[in-house]
Design an enzyme around this catalytic site. Structure first.
Site, mmCIF file in Angstrom:
data_model
loop_
_atom_site.group_PDB
_atom_site.id
_atom_site.type_symbol
_atom_site.label_atom_id
_atom_site.label_comp_id
_atom_site.label_asym_id
_atom_site.label_seq_id
_atom_site.Cartn_x
_atom_site.Cartn_y
_atom_site.Cartn_z
ATOM 1 C CB CYS A 81 11.308 -24.871 -5.357
ATOM 2 S SG CYS A 81 10.147 -24.015 -4.308
ATOM 3 C CG HIS A 176 9.607 -23.717 -9.584
ATOM 4 N ND1 HIS A 176 9.725 -25.051 -9.303
ATOM 5 C CD2 HIS A 176 9.038 -23.152 -8.510
ATOM 6 C CE1 HIS A 176 9.227 -25.298 -8.106
ATOM 7 N NE2 HIS A 176 8.804 -24.153 -7.590
ATOM 8 C CD GLU A 178 11.295 -26.252 -12.402
ATOM 9 O OE1 GLU A 178 12.274 -25.478 -12.398
ATOM 10 O OE2 GLU A 178 10.668 -26.563 -11.369
HETATM 11 N N1 GLN Z 1 7.057 -25.193 0.097
HETATM 12 C C1 GLN Z 1 7.593 -26.360 -0.529
HETATM 13 C C2 GLN Z 1 8.404 -27.200 0.449
HETATM 14 O O1 GLN Z 1 8.592 -26.819 1.548
HETATM 15 C C3 GLN Z 1 8.447 -26.027 -1.726
HETATM 16 C C4 GLN Z 1 7.591 -25.422 -2.818
HETATM 17 C C5 GLN Z 1 8.050 -25.704 -4.206
HETATM 18 O O2 GLN Z 1 8.871 -26.603 -4.467
HETATM 19 N N2 GLN Z 1 7.488 -24.988 -5.125
HETATM 20 O O3 GLN Z 1 8.862 -28.240 0.082
#
Ligand code: GLN
Length: 211
Positions: A81, A176, A178
């Protein structure tokens, strides 16, 4: 014989969840906040969280350059992410001045699932990790808007948007694993560590798996 040492960049984000998965796989998880800690690990995880915060903190802690060098030297790195955003050579919809470590020839668009679908779970086909679908948790997730020729697309959501990619020793997912308890992406990272040239520390003990 102890397992590989895997760093988790511990400046912000869901560090603990990655540490738990790594422990379950027999790897030694190391919290990484300083260059010396980075130099002691065989692979690195960039957690989910807020990519702009992790970017700023990494510069404040003098970690941006060491991480860029480790990536250039071939250290296996897995970003989830926000971590995927940090691995992208190009960020779309970043905040003003937002930087990444880069290394993957992709453009990643932040917060690409708007409105009601900001957070959701779905099943994904990911042949690279096996026939069983991956239960994937998306939280204000990015997508890979463009991927260069050297980038392997590992998964797409319905509609075709790219949500998992690999390029050399770099692996990134917009979701994710994890959090959903699927360990197969972490296992891919560990497999890359086993075959990567040793980057630091003492020579591997005899009997360590090698390419
Ligand atoms: N929206 C977040 C970002 O721009 C990422 C979200 C996440 O890691 N769950 O960093």
């Amino acid at each position: 014989m102890s397992g590989p040492r895997i760093g988790v960049l511990a400046l912000q984000g869901d560090v603990r969840e990655h540490v738990r998965v790594l422990g379950g796989l027999g790897a030694e998880a190391v919290l990484v906040r300083r260059p010396e800690e980075l130099a002691s690990v065989d692979g690195l995880i960039l957690p989910g969280g807020e990519s702009s915060a992790i970017d700023k903190l990494s510069r404040a802690f003098g970690m941006q350059q060491p991480i860029r060098s480790a990536i250039a030297d071939g250290m296996p790195v897995y970003g989830t992410c926000a971590g995927l955003i940090l691995l992208a050579d190009r960020i779309a919809d970043g905040i003003a001045g937002q930087e990444s470590f880069g290394g993957m020839d992709v453009t990643v668009r932040r917060n690409a699932f708007g409105g009601q679908t900001e957070s959701f779970e779905t099943s994904l086909d990911v042949p690279a990790v096996g026939a069983e679908p991956v239960r994937a948790t998306f939280i204000r997730a990015p997508i890979v808007a463009e991927a260069g020729e050297g980038v392997e697309v590992l998964a797409r959501v319905e509609g075709g948007r790219i949500v998992a990619v690999r390029q050399g020793n770099l692996l990134g997912t917009a979701f994710h694993p994890e959090l959903s308890g699927d360990t197969r992406f972490h296992e891919l990272l560990l497999a890359a560590v086993r075959t990567a040239p040793r980057l630091s520390g003492p020579p591997r003990a005899t009997g360590s798996p090698r390419a």
